[in-house]
Design a protein around this motif. Structure first.
Motif, PDB file in Angstrom:
ATOM      1  N   LYS A   1       9.644  -3.681   2.951  1.00  0.00           N
ATOM      2  CA  LYS A   1       9.074  -3.943   1.632  1.00  0.00           C
ATOM      3  C   LYS A   1       7.660  -4.516   1.749  1.00  0.00           C
ATOM      4  CE  LYS A   1      13.241  -4.744  -1.183  1.00  0.00           C
ATOM      5  NZ  LYS A   1      14.019  -5.737  -1.960  1.00  0.00           N
TER       6      LYS A   1
ATOM      7  N   HIS B   1       8.860  -5.261  -7.810  1.00  0.00           N
ATOM      8  CA  HIS B   1      10.265  -4.906  -7.615  1.00  0.00           C
ATOM      9  C   HIS B   1      11.097  -6.180  -7.533  1.00  0.00           C
ATOM     10  CE1 HIS B   1      13.895  -3.497  -5.372  1.00  0.00           C
ATOM     11  NE2 HIS B   1      13.697  -2.404  -6.067  1.00  0.00           N
TER      12      HIS B   1
ATOM     13  N   TYR C   1      -1.040   0.182  -3.695  1.00  0.00           N
ATOM     14  CA  TYR C   1       0.257   0.349  -3.039  1.00  0.00           C
ATOM     15  C   TYR C   1       0.827   1.673  -3.542  1.00  0.00           C
ATOM     16  CZ  TYR C   1       1.744  -1.941  -7.433  1.00  0.00           C
ATOM     17  OH  TYR C   1       1.919  -2.304  -8.740  1.00  0.00           O
ATOM     18  N   PRO C   2       1.746   2.273  -2.791  1.00  0.00           N
ATOM     19  CA  PRO C   2       2.255   3.600  -3.159  1.00  0.00           C
ATOM     20  C   PRO C   2       2.822   3.634  -4.574  1.00  0.00           C
ATOM     21  CG  PRO C   2       2.932   3.050  -0.932  1.00  0.00           C
ATOM     22  CD  PRO C   2       2.295   1.807  -1.498  1.00  0.00           C
ATOM     23  N   LEU C   3       2.796   4.826  -5.162  1.00  0.00           N
ATOM     24  CA  LEU C   3       3.224   4.978  -6.546  1.00  0.00           C
ATOM     25  C   LEU C   3       4.714   4.694  -6.733  1.00  0.00           C
ATOM     26  CD1 LEU C   3       1.244   8.191  -7.540  1.00  0.00           C
ATOM     27  CD2 LEU C   3       0.776   5.840  -8.245  1.00  0.00           C
ATOM     28  N   ARG C   4       5.505   4.988  -5.717  1.00  0.00           N
ATOM     29  CA  ARG C   4       6.940   4.777  -5.818  1.00  0.00           C
ATOM     30  C   ARG C   4       7.432   3.937  -4.649  1.00  0.00           C
ATOM     31  NH1 ARG C   4       9.030   4.494 -10.028  1.00  0.00           N
ATOM     32  NH2 ARG C   4      11.066   5.193  -9.326  1.00  0.00           N
ATOM     33  N   GLN C   5       8.687   3.540  -4.718  1.00  0.00           N
ATOM     34  CA  GLN C   5       9.304   2.713  -3.676  1.00  0.00           C
ATOM     35  C   GLN C   5       9.043   3.311  -2.303  1.00  0.00           C
ATOM     36  OE1 GLN C   5      13.307   1.304  -4.598  1.00  0.00           O
ATOM     37  NE2 GLN C   5      13.975   1.950  -2.566  1.00  0.00           N
ATOM     38  N   TRP C   6       8.474   2.533  -1.403  1.00  0.00           N
ATOM     39  CA  TRP C   6       8.063   3.040  -0.088  1.00  0.00           C
ATOM     40  C   TRP C   6       9.000   2.611   1.045  1.00  0.00           C
ATOM     41  CZ3 TRP C   6       5.304  -0.475  -3.022  1.00  0.00           C
ATOM     42  CH2 TRP C   6       5.282  -1.800  -2.561  1.00  0.00           C
TER      43      TRP C   6
END
Length: 434
Positions: free
Chosen positions: A195, A351, A426-431
């Motif tokens: 995370k 998140h 940071y990435p658009l979706r959960q990385w």
């Protein structure tokens, strides 16, 4: 007890509990309440149990009587009393709301034999009032140092008896109920680092680092990890572990308050099971300090026990048993309040998740480990303290199961206010892999 005002213990019990097929109470005076084939048999072995509850008609009275053996439960495993706690919880429908007349009757019967002050377990710590009176104001650096030492500076070997080889004293993350504790703890450390998304050479600060499992895991990835703790026992263990792994160039653990860390511009900060010691009133300043220590676009992972509902009286989310026996000055907040504090400190919260069931499973493993290593645990800290720990962990696992408490992970980013329309923030979706 045989005066005009006297009552048998079984009669006292009957004033507070309806007859039922599940409970039997057998007392030192030869009386009994409930059927012989009940699945829960409580043995009141000493009049001190009655005096404990008279002096403290709450959890402290019950805990003192249990720890000192003034009452016992047939077949109980002191290292894992969870089954008996479950049975006690199931008796709730049979508990009477006592009338003032019933309370007065029982009190008069007890006092007809004189007022006796029963003993206090040696393992019990001072009350919050007594600590304040001695000058230990809650959550000052001095008080935090002493209360953390009270909890952690007992015996590394004792903690190893129930934590296992990982020496990780926080909630594990299970893929399924059959996953081993060691694999689930490694999974938790992996999840947090994923995370945070740190790369080799980047810098991590682990606040309240315990025995160093996160610092070691991060350093194995090539991350430069600094851990701070107020426990000298933990720091000594972690420093030796770092030396054994040959990670001195990447990992360091200090005995230091987080408020005194001189470095800043960390790429990531994790706070795992630390916030319970901070105090709800200090959450805002705590997260503001994390904001200051992180570089722009740095990430914060906060992992902490929470209460399921805000208390209407506004009092801290802890109880007297935990305060006197386990976590002096411990304090829990509700997840919504915590997230607001993180946001108000300047972070973007990206998140959060509730791992409540995972902590119940973790605690069941710890109770099982304590049972497996009971004799050594008693050698390390004494029978009373080991008994308290078994009760504490079993009660917590039950509390997680009934949703009295939860545990949340919050992932937040310190923005740099530039905007980054190209998506480099940071990435658009959960990385990370859940």
């Amino acid at each position: 007890m045989s005066s005009g005002k006297s009552m048998l213990v079984s009669e006292m019990v009957g004033e507070f509990i309806e007859p039922n097929p599940h409970l039997r109470v057998e007392a030192f005076d030869g009386s009994a309440f409930g059927p012989e084939d009940a699945d829960l048999v409580v043995k009141v072995t000493s009049p001190n149990a009655i005096y404990q509850l008279l002096m403290h008609p709450n959890e402290i009275g019950a805990v003192r009587a249990y720890v000192l053996g003034d009452f016992d439960i047939k077949g109980i495993d002191y290292a894992d009393p969870y089954p008996e706690l479950r049975k006690l919880l199931s008796l709730a429908p049979y508990v009477k709301k006592p009338t003032p007349a019933a309370v007065a009757k029982v009190a008069a019967a007890i006092l007809s034999h004189g007022l006796h002050r029963p003993p206090v377990p040696q393992t019990e710590g001072p009350s919050k009032f007594a600590r304040i009176k001695s000058g230990l104001l809650p959550h000052t650096e001095k008080a935090d140092s002493e209360t953390v030492s009270y909890h952690y500076d007992q015996s590394n070997e004792f903690y190893a008896d129930f934590l296992g080889p990982s020496m990780t004293y926080t909630c594990a993350v299970f893929d399924n109920e059959n996953m081993s504790l060691e694999d689930a703890q490694a999974n938790k450390l992996r999840l947090i680092l994923d995370k945070l998304g740190l790369k080799p050479g980047e810098r991590l600060l682990d606040i309240g680092c315990g025995w160093g499992s996160m610092v070691i895991t991060a350093a194995r990835r090539g991350i430069k990890a600094l851990g701070v703790t107020l426990s000298k026992e933990q720091a000594a263990y972690a420093q030796e572990w770092i030396r054994r792994e040959g990670l001195e160039d990447l990992a360091e653990v200090r005995v230091q308050d987080y408020r005194d860390v001189p470095e800043h511009d960390f790429d990531g900060i994790c706070s795992i099971g630390m916030m319970e010691h901070v105090g709800v009133k200090n959450y805002q300043s705590y997260f503001e300090e994390m904001f200051r220590l992180l570089k722009p676009m740095g990430r914060l992972l906060n992992h902490q026990i929470t209460i399921s509902h805000d208390r209407p009286d506004g009092k801290p989310g802890t109880d007297e048993f935990l305060d006197r026996y386990i976590f002096p000055d411990g304090d829990l907040g509700a997840p919504g309040f915590i997230e607001s504090c993180i946001h108000d400190a300047g972070f973007n919260v990206v998140h959060q998740e509730n791992l409540r069931q995972h902590y119940a499973l973790t605690l069941h493993h710890w109770n099982h480990n304590l049972s497996e290593h009971w004799d050594d645990a008693v050698r390390q800290v004494g029978f009373e303290r080991a008994k308290v720990w078994g009760l504490y962990m079993a009660a917590c696992s039950l509390n997680f199961e009934i949703d009295g408490i939860q545990i949340h992970q919050f992932l937040a980013v310190r923005p740099d206010r530039v905007g980054h329309p190209d998506g480099k923030w940071y990435p658009l979706r959960q990385w990370w892999k859940a």
